[in-house]
Design a protein around this motif. Structure first.
Motif, PDB file in Angstrom:
ATOM      1  N   LEU A  25      14.861  10.548  10.556  1.00 55.95           N
ATOM      2  CA  LEU A  25      13.655   9.862  11.012  1.00 55.95           C
ATOM      3  C   LEU A  25      12.463  10.212  10.115  1.00 55.95           C
ATOM      4  CD1 LEU A  25      12.688   7.932  13.166  1.00 55.95           C
ATOM      5  CD2 LEU A  25      12.177   9.887  14.614  1.00 55.95           C
ATOM      6  N   ALA A  26      12.399  11.458   9.683  1.00 57.72           N
ATOM      7  CA  ALA A  26      11.320  11.873   8.782  1.00 57.72           C
ATOM      8  C   ALA A  26      11.424  11.125   7.453  1.00 57.72           C
ATOM      9  CB  ALA A  26      11.370  13.383   8.557  1.00 57.72           C
ATOM     10  N   SER A  27      12.631  11.006   6.939  1.00 68.06           N
ATOM     11  CA  SER A  27      12.844  10.278   5.687  1.00 68.06           C
ATOM     12  C   SER A  27      12.485   8.806   5.847  1.00 68.06           C
ATOM     13  CB  SER A  27      14.302  10.428   5.248  1.00 68.06           C
ATOM     14  OG  SER A  27      14.569   9.636   4.135  1.00 68.06           O
ATOM     15  N   ALA A  28      12.902   8.209   6.955  1.00 65.01           N
ATOM     16  CA  ALA A  28      12.593   6.800   7.212  1.00 65.01           C
ATOM     17  C   ALA A  28      11.089   6.594   7.324  1.00 65.01           C
ATOM     18  CB  ALA A  28      13.293   6.330   8.482  1.00 65.01           C
ATOM     19  N   ARG A  29      10.406   7.510   7.988  1.00 63.92           N
ATOM     20  CA  ARG A  29       8.958   7.392   8.136  1.00 63.92           C
ATOM     21  C   ARG A  29       8.260   7.482   6.786  1.00 63.92           C
ATOM     22  NH1 ARG A  29       4.688  11.765   9.592  1.00 63.92           N
ATOM     23  NH2 ARG A  29       5.865  12.610   7.877  1.00 63.92           N
ATOM     24  N   ASP A  30       8.677   8.436   5.953  1.00 62.64           N
ATOM     25  CA  ASP A  30       8.068   8.584   4.633  1.00 62.64           C
ATOM     26  C   ASP A  30       8.279   7.331   3.785  1.00 62.64           C
ATOM     27  OD1 ASP A  30       7.291  11.111   5.380  1.00 62.64           O
ATOM     28  OD2 ASP A  30       8.916  12.126   4.306  1.00 62.64           O
ATOM     29  N   ARG A  43       1.014  -3.130  -5.172  1.00 62.14           N
ATOM     30  CA  ARG A  43       1.588  -2.413  -6.304  1.00 62.14           C
ATOM     31  C   ARG A  43       3.078  -2.719  -6.413  1.00 62.14           C
ATOM     32  NH1 ARG A  43       0.462   3.647  -5.262  1.00 62.14           N
ATOM     33  NH2 ARG A  43       1.856   2.982  -3.631  1.00 62.14           N
ATOM     34  N   GLY A  44       3.412  -3.976  -6.615  1.00 65.68           N
ATOM     35  CA  GLY A  44       4.808  -4.389  -6.705  1.00 65.68           C
ATOM     36  C   GLY A  44       5.569  -3.700  -7.819  1.00 65.68           C
ATOM     37  N   GLN A  45       4.856  -3.268  -8.873  1.00 67.07           N
ATOM     38  CA  GLN A  45       5.519  -2.586  -9.980  1.00 67.07           C
ATOM     39  C   GLN A  45       6.086  -1.232  -9.553  1.00 67.07           C
ATOM     40  OE1 GLN A  45       2.260  -3.189  -9.756  1.00 67.07           O
ATOM     41  NE2 GLN A  45       1.158  -1.274 -10.115  1.00 67.07           N
ATOM     42  N   ASP A  46       5.584  -0.655  -8.466  1.00 69.15           N
ATOM     43  CA  ASP A  46       6.088   0.633  -7.967  1.00 69.15           C
ATOM     44  C   ASP A  46       7.310   0.467  -7.068  1.00 69.15           C
ATOM     45  OD1 ASP A  46       3.987   1.764  -9.286  1.00 69.15           O
ATOM     46  OD2 ASP A  46       2.755   2.067  -7.497  1.00 69.15           O
ATOM     47  N   LEU A  47       7.710  -0.764  -6.820  1.00 69.83           N
ATOM     48  CA  LEU A  47       8.814  -1.002  -5.901  1.00 69.83           C
ATOM     49  C   LEU A  47      10.131  -0.462  -6.429  1.00 69.83           C
ATOM     50  CD1 LEU A  47       9.447  -2.260  -3.168  1.00 69.83           C
ATOM     51  CD2 LEU A  47       9.982  -4.381  -4.350  1.00 69.83           C
ATOM     52  N   ILE A  48      10.342  -0.466  -7.732  1.00 70.79           N
ATOM     53  CA  ILE A  48      11.606   0.023  -8.295  1.00 70.79           C
ATOM     54  C   ILE A  48      11.795   1.502  -7.972  1.00 70.79           C
ATOM     55  CG2 ILE A  48      10.698   0.547 -10.600  1.00 70.79           C
ATOM     56  CD1 ILE A  48      14.099  -0.994  -9.910  1.00 70.79           C
ATOM     57  N   HIS A  49      10.711   2.280  -8.037  1.00 74.74           N
ATOM     58  CA  HIS A  49      10.796   3.700  -7.680  1.00 74.74           C
ATOM     59  C   HIS A  49      11.118   3.853  -6.187  1.00 74.74           C
ATOM     60  CE1 HIS A  49       9.870   7.927  -7.315  1.00 74.74           C
ATOM     61  NE2 HIS A  49       8.972   7.632  -6.380  1.00 74.74           N
ATOM     62  N   TRP A  50      10.451   3.063  -5.352  1.00 73.04           N
ATOM     63  CA  TRP A  50      10.709   3.116  -3.913  1.00 73.04           C
ATOM     64  C   TRP A  50      12.151   2.725  -3.613  1.00 73.04           C
ATOM     65  CZ3 TRP A  50      12.458  -0.270  -0.272  1.00 73.04           C
ATOM     66  CH2 TRP A  50      12.361   0.133   1.051  1.00 73.04           C
ATOM     67  N   MET A  51      12.630   1.693  -4.310  1.00 68.50           N
ATOM     68  CA  MET A  51      13.991   1.196  -4.096  1.00 68.50           C
ATOM     69  C   MET A  51      15.020   2.282  -4.425  1.00 68.50           C
ATOM     70  SD  MET A  51      15.815  -1.549  -3.307  1.00 68.50           S
ATOM     71  CE  MET A  51      14.678  -2.871  -3.551  1.00 68.50           C
ATOM     72  N   THR A  52      14.823   2.957  -5.539  1.00 68.98           N
ATOM     73  CA  THR A  52      15.745   4.028  -5.936  1.00 68.98           C
ATOM     74  C   THR A  52      15.760   5.126  -4.888  1.00 68.98           C
ATOM     75  OG1 THR A  52      15.262   3.537  -8.243  1.00 68.98           O
ATOM     76  CG2 THR A  52      16.280   5.664  -7.768  1.00 68.98           C
ATOM     77  N   ARG A  53      14.581   5.527  -4.431  1.00 65.91           N
ATOM     78  CA  ARG A  53      14.492   6.563  -3.399  1.00 65.91           C
ATOM     79  C   ARG A  53      15.135   6.122  -2.095  1.00 65.91           C
ATOM     80  NH1 ARG A  53       9.174   8.580  -1.146  1.00 65.91           N
ATOM     81  NH2 ARG A  53      10.348   9.792   0.340  1.00 65.91           N
ATOM     82  N   ALA A  54      14.878   4.873  -1.702  1.00 65.86           N
ATOM     83  CA  ALA A  54      15.419   4.374  -0.438  1.00 65.86           C
ATOM     84  C   ALA A  54      16.940   4.320  -0.473  1.00 65.86           C
ATOM     85  CB  ALA A  54      14.849   2.992  -0.134  1.00 65.86           C
ATOM     86  N   PRO A  59      17.935   6.766   5.286  1.00 72.19           N
ATOM     87  CA  PRO A  59      18.984   6.581   6.287  1.00 72.19           C
ATOM     88  C   PRO A  59      19.570   5.166   6.167  1.00 72.19           C
ATOM     89  CG  PRO A  59      16.826   6.640   7.318  1.00 72.19           C
ATOM     90  CD  PRO A  59      16.620   6.930   5.880  1.00 72.19           C
ATOM     91  N   GLN A  60      20.677   4.942   6.802  1.00 68.42           N
ATOM     92  CA  GLN A  60      21.428   3.688   6.661  1.00 68.42           C
ATOM     93  C   GLN A  60      20.580   2.423   6.888  1.00 68.42           C
ATOM     94  OE1 GLN A  60      24.487   3.355   5.450  1.00 68.42           O
ATOM     95  NE2 GLN A  60      24.212   1.157   5.560  1.00 68.42           N
ATOM     96  N   PRO A  61      19.760   2.335   7.935  1.00 70.21           N
ATOM     97  CA  PRO A  61      18.968   1.111   8.111  1.00 70.21           C
ATOM     98  C   PRO A  61      17.991   0.853   6.956  1.00 70.21           C
ATOM     99  CG  PRO A  61      19.019   2.353  10.151  1.00 70.21           C
ATOM    100  CD  PRO A  61      19.620   3.227   9.097  1.00 70.21           C
ATOM    101  N   VAL A  62      17.399   1.906   6.419  1.00 70.76           N
ATOM    102  CA  VAL A  62      16.480   1.741   5.291  1.00 70.76           C
ATOM    103  C   VAL A  62      17.250   1.326   4.048  1.00 70.76           C
ATOM    104  CG1 VAL A  62      14.799   2.912   3.807  1.00 70.76           C
ATOM    105  CG2 VAL A  62      14.827   3.373   6.258  1.00 70.76           C
ATOM    106  N   GLN A  63      18.437   1.882   3.853  1.00 69.41           N
ATOM    107  CA  GLN A  63      19.273   1.483   2.723  1.00 69.41           C
ATOM    108  C   GLN A  63      19.649   0.009   2.826  1.00 69.41           C
ATOM    109  OE1 GLN A  63      22.625   4.119   2.606  1.00 69.41           O
ATOM    110  NE2 GLN A  63      21.436   5.829   1.795  1.00 69.41           N
TER     111      GLN A  63
END
Length: 121
Positions: A25-30, A43-54, A59-63
């Protein structure tokens, strides 16, 4: 999902206890807060970094959400970057559909046209 600075001390303490008990839940919240910042600040250009982290840490729903975004990557990045929006058009379409549903089976095209033009947006 509120911004952390808007929480009271008791709410922050309760949230900390919950997040300590459930690391997923902490990971999903972050990840949700980070995605929200990307969208809010365009900041759509930062989405690739977020995507890699996600995909790696989330957790499975965020993935699943992150994998779904990959289906139309260019549209998602453009939507989170460009200032244009189709919101006004979508609002008008919704308004017209509502008028149509209200008068379904009882109105001719002429009456429908009058109703659409008579009700300003």
């Amino acid at each position: 999902m509120r911004r952390p600075e808007s929480l009271s001390d008791s709410q922050r303490d309760q949230l900390d206890r919950i997040l300590d008990a459930c690391p997923d839940l902490a990971s999903a919240r972050d990840l949700a807060h980070e995605f929200s910042r990307i969208a809010r600040e365009r900041r759509g250009q930062d989405l690739i970094h977020w995507m890699t982290r996600a995909l790696d840490e989330g957790p499975q729903p965020v993935q699943g959400f992150a994998a779904f975004l990959q289906n139309d990557w260019d549209a998602v990045v453009n939507g989170l970057t460009l200032p244009w929006s189709s919101g006004a058009v979508e609002g008008q379409v919704t308004r017209i559909k509502l008028i149509k549903r209200r008068s379904y089976g009882r109105a001719s095209f002429g009456l429908l046209r009058t109703l659409v033009l008579a009700q300003p947006p």
